[in-house]
Structure formats: C-alpha cells, structure tokens
Design a protein around this motif. Structure first.
Motif, PDB file in Angstrom:
ATOM      1  N   SER A  71       7.449 -16.251  -2.751  1.00 10.51           N
ATOM      2  CA  SER A  71       8.244 -17.380  -3.218  1.00 10.51           C
ATOM      3  C   SER A  71       7.424 -18.652  -3.054  1.00 10.51           C
ATOM      4  CB  SER A  71       9.559 -17.480  -2.432  1.00 10.51           C
ATOM      5  OG  SER A  71       9.292 -17.684  -1.054  1.00 10.51           O
ATOM      6  N   ARG A  72       7.830 -19.705  -3.744  1.00  6.13           N
ATOM      7  CA  ARG A  72       7.108 -20.969  -3.647  1.00  6.13           C
ATOM      8  C   ARG A  72       8.085 -22.128  -3.674  1.00  6.13           C
ATOM      9  NH1 ARG A  72       2.984 -21.303  -8.366  1.00  6.13           N
ATOM     10  NH2 ARG A  72       2.665 -23.430  -7.582  1.00  6.13           N
ATOM     11  N   ASP A  73       7.634 -23.250  -3.113  1.00  4.88           N
ATOM     12  CA  ASP A  73       8.397 -24.491  -3.128  1.00  4.88           C
ATOM     13  C   ASP A  73       7.438 -25.576  -3.613  1.00  4.88           C
ATOM     14  OD1 ASP A  73       9.730 -26.868  -2.625  1.00  4.88           O
ATOM     15  OD2 ASP A  73      10.682 -26.113  -0.809  1.00  4.88           O
ATOM     16  N   ASN A  74       7.555 -25.943  -4.874  1.00  2.01           N
ATOM     17  CA  ASN A  74       6.616 -26.915  -5.434  1.00  2.01           C
ATOM     18  C   ASN A  74       6.803 -28.316  -4.852  1.00  2.01           C
ATOM     19  OD1 ASN A  74       5.361 -24.975  -6.979  1.00  2.01           O
ATOM     20  ND2 ASN A  74       6.435 -25.500  -8.874  1.00  2.01           N
ATOM     21  N   ALA A  75       7.972 -28.600  -4.327  1.00  2.42           N
ATOM     22  CA  ALA A  75       8.206 -29.903  -3.701  1.00  2.42           C
ATOM     23  C   ALA A  75       7.481 -30.017  -2.361  1.00  2.42           C
ATOM     24  CB  ALA A  75       9.696 -30.130  -3.517  1.00  2.42           C
ATOM     25  N   LYS A  76       7.258 -28.872  -1.712  1.00  3.72           N
ATOM     26  CA  LYS A  76       6.603 -28.871  -0.404  1.00  3.72           C
ATOM     27  C   LYS A  76       5.169 -28.352  -0.461  1.00  3.72           C
ATOM     28  CE  LYS A  76      10.904 -28.257   2.199  1.00  3.72           C
ATOM     29  NZ  LYS A  76      11.642 -27.422   3.173  1.00  3.72           N
ATOM     30  N   ASN A  77       4.713 -27.974  -1.657  1.00  3.24           N
ATOM     31  CA  ASN A  77       3.354 -27.437  -1.822  1.00  3.24           C
ATOM     32  C   ASN A  77       3.121 -26.205  -0.956  1.00  3.24           C
ATOM     33  OD1 ASN A  77       2.981 -29.582  -3.508  1.00  3.24           O
ATOM     34  ND2 ASN A  77       1.361 -30.560  -2.327  1.00  3.24           N
ATOM     35  N   THR A  78       4.092 -25.323  -0.933  1.00  2.00           N
ATOM     36  CA  THR A  78       3.982 -24.125  -0.108  1.00  2.00           C
ATOM     37  C   THR A  78       4.310 -22.863  -0.893  1.00  2.00           C
ATOM     38  OG1 THR A  78       6.269 -24.355   0.635  1.00  2.00           O
ATOM     39  CG2 THR A  78       4.563 -25.331   2.033  1.00  2.00           C
ATOM     40  N   VAL A  79       3.729 -21.786  -0.430  1.00  4.53           N
ATOM     41  CA  VAL A  79       4.057 -20.464  -0.956  1.00  4.53           C
ATOM     42  C   VAL A  79       4.211 -19.530   0.239  1.00  4.53           C
ATOM     43  CG1 VAL A  79       1.628 -19.899  -1.334  1.00  4.53           C
ATOM     44  CG2 VAL A  79       3.381 -18.610  -2.525  1.00  4.53           C
ATOM     45  N   HIS A  80       5.243 -18.701   0.197  1.00  3.60           N
ATOM     46  CA  HIS A  80       5.528 -17.770   1.279  1.00  3.60           C
ATOM     47  C   HIS A  80       5.335 -16.331   0.812  1.00  3.60           C
ATOM     48  CE1 HIS A  80       7.855 -21.220   2.956  1.00  3.60           C
ATOM     49  NE2 HIS A  80       7.459 -20.690   4.103  1.00  3.60           N
ATOM     50  N   LEU A  81       5.043 -15.478   1.773  1.00  3.20           N
ATOM     51  CA  LEU A  81       5.095 -14.046   1.554  1.00  3.20           C
ATOM     52  C   LEU A  81       5.929 -13.441   2.672  1.00  3.20           C
ATOM     53  CD1 LEU A  81       4.076 -11.718  -0.279  1.00  3.20           C
ATOM     54  CD2 LEU A  81       2.315 -11.305   1.471  1.00  3.20           C
ATOM     55  N   GLN A  82       7.096 -12.925   2.313  1.00  2.00           N
ATOM     56  CA  GLN A  82       7.972 -12.260   3.268  1.00  2.00           C
ATOM     57  C   GLN A  82       7.611 -10.779   3.310  1.00  2.00           C
ATOM     58  OE1 GLN A  82      10.569 -13.569   5.287  1.00  2.00           O
ATOM     59  NE2 GLN A  82      10.522 -11.513   6.187  1.00  2.00           N
ATOM     60  N   LEU A  83       7.192 -10.311   4.474  1.00  2.28           N
ATOM     61  CA  LEU A  83       6.852  -8.910   4.661  1.00  2.28           C
ATOM     62  C   LEU A  83       8.001  -8.226   5.383  1.00  2.28           C
ATOM     63  CD1 LEU A  83       4.108 -10.606   4.589  1.00  2.28           C
ATOM     64  CD2 LEU A  83       3.097  -8.696   5.845  1.00  2.28           C
ATOM     65  N   SER A  84       8.503  -7.147   4.826  1.00  2.00           N
ATOM     66  CA  SER A  84       9.577  -6.381   5.440  1.00  2.00           C
ATOM     67  C   SER A  84       9.196  -4.909   5.442  1.00  2.00           C
ATOM     68  CB  SER A  84      10.887  -6.584   4.679  1.00  2.00           C
ATOM     69  OG  SER A  84      11.252  -7.949   4.629  1.00  2.00           O
ATOM     70  N   SER A  85       9.820  -4.174   6.361  1.00  2.00           N
ATOM     71  CA  SER A  85       9.544  -2.735   6.470  1.00  2.00           C
ATOM     72  C   SER A  85       8.046  -2.462   6.493  1.00  2.00           C
ATOM     73  CB  SER A  85      10.198  -1.986   5.305  1.00  2.00           C
ATOM     74  OG  SER A  85      11.593  -2.217   5.276  1.00  2.00           O
ATOM     75  N   VAL A  86       7.351  -3.209   7.326  1.00  2.00           N
ATOM     76  CA  VAL A  86       5.888  -3.107   7.322  1.00  2.00           C
ATOM     77  C   VAL A  86       5.430  -1.752   7.856  1.00  2.00           C
ATOM     78  CG1 VAL A  86       5.528  -5.592   7.459  1.00  2.00           C
ATOM     79  CG2 VAL A  86       5.717  -4.247   9.561  1.00  2.00           C
ATOM     80  N   LYS A  87       4.249  -1.371   7.403  1.00  2.00           N
ATOM     81  CA  LYS A  87       3.650  -0.096   7.786  1.00  2.00           C
ATOM     82  C   LYS A  87       2.269  -0.365   8.388  1.00  2.00           C
ATOM     83  CE  LYS A  87       5.731   1.950   3.638  1.00  2.00           C
ATOM     84  NZ  LYS A  87       5.451   2.678   2.369  1.00  2.00           N
ATOM     85  N   PRO A  88       1.754   0.568   9.172  1.00  2.00           N
ATOM     86  CA  PRO A  88       0.400   0.361   9.732  1.00  2.00           C
ATOM     87  C   PRO A  88      -0.642   0.094   8.647  1.00  2.00           C
ATOM     88  CG  PRO A  88       1.500   2.137  10.884  1.00  2.00           C
ATOM     89  CD  PRO A  88       2.412   1.749   9.741  1.00  2.00           C
ATOM     90  N   GLU A  89      -0.477   0.671   7.482  1.00  2.00           N
ATOM     91  CA  GLU A  89      -1.444   0.457   6.404  1.00  2.00           C
ATOM     92  C   GLU A  89      -1.367  -0.938   5.795  1.00  2.00           C
ATOM     93  OE1 GLU A  89       0.733   3.006   6.692  1.00  2.00           O
ATOM     94  OE2 GLU A  89       1.517   3.601   4.730  1.00  2.00           O
ATOM     95  N   ASP A  90      -0.391  -1.747   6.216  1.00  2.00           N
ATOM     96  CA  ASP A  90      -0.330  -3.153   5.797  1.00  2.00           C
ATOM     97  C   ASP A  90      -1.237  -4.034   6.649  1.00  2.00           C
ATOM     98  OD1 ASP A  90       3.217  -2.762   5.264  1.00  2.00           O
ATOM     99  OD2 ASP A  90       1.619  -2.746   3.753  1.00  2.00           O
ATOM    100  N   THR A  91      -1.829  -3.476   7.693  1.00  2.00           N
ATOM    101  CA  THR A  91      -2.732  -4.230   8.550  1.00  2.00           C
ATOM    102  C   THR A  91      -3.933  -4.718   7.756  1.00  2.00           C
ATOM    103  OG1 THR A  91      -2.089  -3.059  10.570  1.00  2.00           O
ATOM    104  CG2 THR A  91      -4.280  -4.081  10.543  1.00  2.00           C
ATOM    105  N   ALA A  92      -4.161  -6.039   7.786  1.00  2.00           N
ATOM    106  CA  ALA A  92      -5.237  -6.645   7.004  1.00  2.00           C
ATOM    107  C   ALA A  92      -5.253  -8.144   7.266  1.00  2.00           C
ATOM    108  CB  ALA A  92      -5.028  -6.402   5.503  1.00  2.00           C
ATOM    109  N   VAL A  93      -6.314  -8.781   6.799  1.00  2.00           N
ATOM    110  CA  VAL A  93      -6.324 -10.239   6.710  1.00  2.00           C
ATOM    111  C   VAL A  93      -5.706 -10.596   5.362  1.00  2.00           C
ATOM    112  CG1 VAL A  93      -7.720 -12.325   6.626  1.00  2.00           C
ATOM    113  CG2 VAL A  93      -8.359 -10.449   8.171  1.00  2.00           C
ATOM    114  N   TYR A  94      -4.709 -11.453   5.392  1.00  2.00           N
ATOM    115  CA  TYR A  94      -4.000 -11.861   4.186  1.00  2.00           C
ATOM    116  C   TYR A  94      -4.500 -13.232   3.744  1.00  2.00           C
ATOM    117  CZ  TYR A  94      -0.828  -7.924   4.432  1.00  2.00           C
ATOM    118  OH  TYR A  94      -0.299  -6.649   4.429  1.00  2.00           O
ATOM    119  N   TYR A  95      -4.870 -13.314   2.465  1.00  2.00           N
ATOM    120  CA  TYR A  95      -5.421 -14.531   1.886  1.00  2.00           C
ATOM    121  C   TYR A  95      -4.495 -15.088   0.816  1.00  2.00           C
ATOM    122  CZ  TYR A  95      -9.858 -13.062   3.985  1.00  2.00           C
ATOM    123  OH  TYR A  95     -10.842 -12.684   4.860  1.00  2.00           O
TER     124      TYR A  95
END
Length: 123
Positions: A71-95
C-alpha cells in the motif's frame, strides 16, 4: 532524484506478521511506481510486490500472493509492505524500489533503491 529508506525489519516467528515501511524523499513521490523486492543469501534479488502511482493497481509474486499486501500514501511519501503468515523462506533483505512509468516486475527496470531491511523468519 528519489531517495528511499526502508525500516521495520526484524525477527519474526513463522506464522507471524510484520510491517515494512519505505519513506521517500527528494522527488515527486506520486510520479513513481513503487515496489518491494527481496534478496536471500546466495540468491538473486526477486520481485515481491508493486503498486501503481495512484495506488489503484498492484502486482504480487506468486510466492507471496494472499499473504503480503502493498500500500502507499502519497501524502506522506510512504509505501508499506504488510507481511502475514510468514514462512522461513521469506527470510531475506527487503528492498524498496521506485521507477517512472507502469508497474513491472523486472528488477532492472527500477532505478531508485533503498539500502534494505532484514527480515528473519524463525521456524
């Protein structure tokens, strides 16, 4: 020139949730498609999710579809990534990445990058 900074990474147990934040500065945020990519040790950087300039369109990799939400908020210049039900294979550096134009999934199409935030999922 768009500058990006990620935050929100950390250690989370499998099945848990985490919310990543990308804050932009130095450019017109709403002119850019924004995306999240990730890179696990020994692997290439891969597409995770992207969102159109207005926020009206999104794309997800098959591996995270239904579990992650961008999701993003153009008024705040931000973008989010909500991670749910995470798995060990989601382990990483997120860019966080940004580009002009339309939503695409190719890493090389993004010209603006942050330094990354580490997500470590324990089993």
């Amino acid at each position: 020139q768009l500058q990006l900074e990620e935050s929100g990474g950390g250690l989370v147990q499998a099945g848990g949730s985490l919310r990543l934040l990308c804050t932009a500065s130095g450019g017109v945020f709403s002119d850019h498609v924004m995306a999240w990519f990730r890179q696990a040790p020994g692997r290439e950087r891969e597409f995770v999710a992207a969102i159109a300039r207005s926020g009206g369109g999104t794309a997800y990799s098959d591996s995270v579809k239904g579990r992650f939400t961008i999701s993003r908020d153009n008024a705040k210049n931000t973008v989010h990534l909500q991670l749910s039900s995470v798995k060990p294979e989601d382990t990483a550096v997120y860019y966080c990445g940004g580009r002009y134009g339309t939503v695409v999934t190719r890493t090389g199409a993004y010209g603006f990058w942050g330094q990354g935030t580490l997500v470590n999922v324990s089993s």
